[in-house]
Design an enzyme around this catalytic site. Structure first.
Site, PDB file in Angstrom:
ATOM      1  N   ARG A 161      -0.380  14.371  13.008  1.00 62.41           N
ATOM      2  CA  ARG A 161      -0.009  14.144  11.804  1.00 62.41           C
ATOM      3  C   ARG A 161      -0.131  15.626  10.895  1.00 62.41           C
ATOM      4  NH1 ARG A 161      -1.917   8.497   9.322  1.00 62.41           N
ATOM      5  NH2 ARG A 161       0.192   8.533   8.556  1.00 62.41           N
ATOM      6  N   ASP A 181       4.099   0.968  12.365  1.00 62.92           N
ATOM      7  CA  ASP A 181       2.995   0.389  11.666  1.00 62.92           C
ATOM      8  C   ASP A 181       2.744  -1.041  12.481  1.00 62.92           C
ATOM      9  OD1 ASP A 181       2.325   2.631  10.281  1.00 62.92           O
ATOM     10  OD2 ASP A 181       2.697   1.675   8.494  1.00 62.92           O
ATOM     11  N   CYS A 206      -5.191   7.605   9.167  1.00 62.79           N
ATOM     12  CA  CYS A 206      -5.696   7.002  10.653  1.00 62.79           C
ATOM     13  C   CYS A 206      -5.339   7.885  11.762  1.00 62.79           C
ATOM     14  CB  CYS A 206      -4.663   5.861  10.788  1.00 62.79           C
ATOM     15  SG  CYS A 206      -5.206   4.560   9.792  1.00 62.79           S
ATOM     16  N   ARG A 251      -8.934  -0.501   4.678  1.00 67.42           N
ATOM     17  CA  ARG A 251      -7.938   0.604   4.029  1.00 67.42           C
ATOM     18  C   ARG A 251      -6.660   0.125   3.643  1.00 67.42           C
ATOM     19  NH1 ARG A 251      -7.831   5.749   7.019  1.00 67.42           N
ATOM     20  NH2 ARG A 251      -6.233   6.147   5.460  1.00 67.42           N
ATOM     21  N   LYS A 261       0.738  -1.359   0.061  1.00 70.85           N
ATOM     22  CA  LYS A 261      -0.110  -0.009  -0.095  1.00 70.85           C
ATOM     23  C   LYS A 261       0.858   1.380  -0.117  1.00 70.85           C
ATOM     24  CE  LYS A 261      -1.859   1.409   3.999  1.00 70.85           C
ATOM     25  NZ  LYS A 261      -1.384   3.084   4.329  1.00 70.85           N
ATOM     26  N   ASN A 262       1.557   1.207   0.934  1.00 65.74           N
ATOM     27  CA  ASN A 262       2.679   2.676   1.098  1.00 65.74           C
ATOM     28  C   ASN A 262       3.542   3.019  -0.143  1.00 65.74           C
ATOM     29  OD1 ASN A 262       1.217   3.027   3.469  1.00 65.74           O
ATOM     30  ND2 ASN A 262       3.115   2.490   4.799  1.00 65.74           N
TER      31      ASN A 262
HETATM   32  C1  UD1 Z   1       3.930   6.914   6.475  1.00 59.73           C
HETATM   33  C2  UD1 Z   1       3.122   5.810   6.105  1.00 59.73           C
HETATM   34  C3  UD1 Z   1       2.666   5.462   7.450  1.00 59.73           C
HETATM   35  C4  UD1 Z   1       3.867   4.898   8.505  1.00 59.73           C
HETATM   36  C5  UD1 Z   1       4.613   6.339   8.703  1.00 59.73           C
HETATM   37  C6  UD1 Z   1       6.099   6.339   9.397  1.00 59.73           C
HETATM   38  C7  UD1 Z   1       2.212   6.083   3.958  1.00 59.73           C
HETATM   39  C8  UD1 Z   1       1.157   6.278   3.090  1.00 59.73           C
HETATM   40  N1  UD1 Z   1       2.153   5.994   5.306  1.00 59.73           N
HETATM   41  O1  UD1 Z   1       3.053   8.048   7.130  1.00 59.73           O
HETATM   42  O2  UD1 Z   1       2.038   3.999   7.527  1.00 59.73           O
HETATM   43  O3  UD1 Z   1       3.282   5.096   9.830  1.00 59.73           O
HETATM   44  O4  UD1 Z   1       5.042   6.861   7.111  1.00 59.73           O
HETATM   45  O5  UD1 Z   1       6.752   5.252   8.960  1.00 59.73           O
HETATM   46  O6  UD1 Z   1       3.328   5.785   3.384  1.00 59.73           O
HETATM   47  N2  UD1 Z   1       5.486  14.790  10.925  1.00 59.73           N
HETATM   48  C9  UD1 Z   1       5.619  16.177  11.266  1.00 59.73           C
HETATM   49  N3  UD1 Z   1       5.402  17.051  10.000  1.00 59.73           N
HETATM   50  C10 UD1 Z   1       5.170  16.854   8.651  1.00 59.73           C
HETATM   51  C11 UD1 Z   1       5.194  15.292   8.339  1.00 59.73           C
HETATM   52  C12 UD1 Z   1       5.218  14.315   9.625  1.00 59.73           C
HETATM   53  O7  UD1 Z   1       5.413  16.388  12.382  1.00 59.73           O
HETATM   54  O8  UD1 Z   1       4.840  17.519   8.015  1.00 59.73           O
HETATM   55  C13 UD1 Z   1       5.542  13.796  11.875  1.00 59.73           C
HETATM   56  C14 UD1 Z   1       4.368  13.044  12.033  1.00 59.73           C
HETATM   57  O9  UD1 Z   1       3.361  13.604  12.884  1.00 59.73           O
HETATM   58  C15 UD1 Z   1       4.769  11.833  12.564  1.00 59.73           C
HETATM   59  C16 UD1 Z   1       6.287  11.513  12.021  1.00 59.73           C
HETATM   60  O10 UD1 Z   1       6.625  12.700  11.518  1.00 59.73           O
HETATM   61  O11 UD1 Z   1       4.828  11.859  14.057  1.00 59.73           O
HETATM   62  C17 UD1 Z   1       6.275  10.419  10.942  1.00 59.73           C
HETATM   63  O12 UD1 Z   1       5.385  10.870  10.012  1.00 59.73           O
HETATM   64  P1  UD1 Z   1       5.667  10.712   8.490  1.00 59.73           P
HETATM   65  O13 UD1 Z   1       6.852   9.672   8.027  1.00 59.73           O
HETATM   66  O14 UD1 Z   1       5.443  11.864   7.621  1.00 59.73           O
HETATM   67  O15 UD1 Z   1       4.544   9.673   8.049  1.00 59.73           O
HETATM   68  P2  UD1 Z   1       3.419   9.645   6.890  1.00 59.73           P
HETATM   69  O16 UD1 Z   1       4.247   9.721   5.572  1.00 59.73           O
HETATM   70  O17 UD1 Z   1       2.300  10.280   7.173  1.00 59.73           O
END
Ligand code: UD1
Length: 419
Positions: free
Chosen positions: A124, A308, A119, A400, A25-26
């Protein structure tokens, strides 16, 4: 999509059989977003048939992209793609909807896009994405749930991510390949999904160096040519079943795993728990006695243990021979499962980001509710470890990300059905 409302699962004494691991998925979501960077037809194979993919298809369709599906193959035609704002009613259903921002800026120099959802596992935010885009000369305006971005001249930049966010790294790469000049991303995420995205973009004509490291150098090359992609297996789905195997005597085969490199970290943790694995010719052979070793575990950025799989590991540790701890370092609110597991008689205490898990639990079946994707999958496994019958509701969350968890688990002898 299956219209069932709940999953009923009974205690499972032994697992035997085979599970075919679905495509990731990711991995596929950013690849789907990347198709917007070219005008032409891209074929994506081994695409999982899950709700998040269907929502991404709907978002692309809003942009006049034509998508045909043949089984697990998506044929994406971006020839007639045309600018439209992306409505919050759709973007809020998918965290990865924000990954369309980079390609839209490249293609149309503007994007009006509803804030992403996904989720509820923490706040986030998307500040790292937005700070990066501002460095690329993008004007950003956030009005409640609508993000409006514009750039007449998308400019390569040097940007140090304050945290190696997977999504922000992907978004910046997607924009940088179409920006003027060179972009250097420092502190970039190194997850397998980033490596796959970079390699896909290179196959489309992009120039990217440093793949697999935390410094990526991307040279903007203008329009890319469309490219086909063979999606890799889902390491989190494979990891779900591998960790589950620790708590139930088993002899199972996980097929469709063409290389174990991307899940080395998960296999290592499974080994610590007491699971034996052997990989050969696309199959991971998994055996365990069902005796789980207690320990102290922590999630982290790749190659550490993935966040995850934290709810799955937490559930399995309830059956350990002693007490364990599990520390969450990525999301600040990812212990929702504890409340539900307590319904099954689990004893877990959470202090800040660490869960203290009492082993030797005698779990008793009870109705429980999913509140996010991986937590929902973990509740199904908790049901397999509980006496009697466990009813898991709100299974839309599970769908999902898992194509058909009931089918998978029936394949290894679990008494489980949709209701
Ligand atoms: C992706 C994965 C998700 C996984 C996560 C961490 C997808 C679709 N989803 O989510 O399954 O759990 O990586 O491995 O690929 N953060 C900020 N500011 C930002 C972006 C992120 O503070 O602009 C923080 C988030 O709140 C979180 C951490 O960084 O605490 C990690 O988030 P991120 O790596 O961005 O996760 P996703 O890309 O949303």
């Amino acid at each position: 999509m299956n219209s069932a409302k709940a999953i009923c699962v009974k205690k499972t004494e032994r697992l035997q059989g085979r599970i075919e691991i679905q495509g990731s998925k990711n991995n596929v979501l950013p690849i789907m977003a990347a198709t917007l960077l070219s005008s032409g037809v891209s074929v994506i194979n081994n695409c999982p048939l899950i709700e998040d993919v269907f929502i991404m298809c709907r978002l692309l369709t809003c942009l006049h992209v034509k998508i045909d599906r043949f089984g697990h193959t998506l044929v994406i035609d971006t020839t007639e793609a045309a600018y439209e704002p992306l409505p919050y009613s759709l973007t809020c259903r998918l965290r990865a909807s924000i990954l369309l921002l980079g390609p839209m800026l490249v293609r149309w120099q503007k994007a009006e896009i509803g804030m992403p959802g996904g989720c509820a596992i923490g706040t986030r935010p998307i500040d790292i994405h937005l700070e990066g885009f501002m460095r690329m000369n993008v004007d950003v305006n956030l009005d409640e749930e609508i993000l409006t971005c514009q750039s007449y001249y998308l400019q390569g930049c040097e940007y140090h991510l304050r945290f190696p966010s997977v999504g922000a790294t992907e978004n910046m790469i997607l924009a940088a390949v179409g920006a003027k000049g060179r972009t250097i991303l420092r502190g970039a995420a190194r997850e397998p999904e980033i490596i796959e995205l970079c390699n896909y973009l290179i196959s489309m004509g992009a120039l990217i160096e440093g793949i697999g490291t935390d410094v990526l150098i991307i040279k903007g090359t203008g329009e890319l040519t469309s490219g086909d992609y063979e999606n890799v297996y889902d390491r989190i789905v494979a990891g779900t079943y591998l960790l589950m195997a620790a708590a139930i005597p088993c002899d199972i085969n996980l097929t469709g795993i063409d290389d174990t490199g991307y899940m080395k970290n998960i296999i290592q943790v499974a080994g610590t728990l007491g699971v034996q694995t052997e990989w050969s010719g696309g199959t991971l052979y998994v055996k365990s006695s069902g005796t789980v070793r207690a320990g102290n575990y922590k999630t982290g950025i790749y190659p550490a243990f993935p966040t995850d799989l934290q709810p799955i590991l937490l559930t399995v540790l309830l059956k350990a021979e002693g007490n364990s701890t599990l520390t969450e370092t990525i999301f600040e609110n990812r212990f929702h499962i504890v409340k539900e597991l307590e319904q099954l008689n689990a004893s877990i205490t959470v202090n800040k980001q660490t869960a203290y898990i009492r082993g030797h639990s005698r779990l008793e079946g009870h109705p429980v509710a999913s509140t996010d994707l991986r937590q929902g999958a973990a509740l199904v496994i908790a049901g397999m470890l509980s006496n009697g019958c466990t009813l898991v509701t709100n299974i839309g969350y599970i769908q999902r990300g898992y194509e058909d968890m009931v089918r998978d688990l029936q394949g290894v002898g679990t008494d489980i059905c949709y209701i």
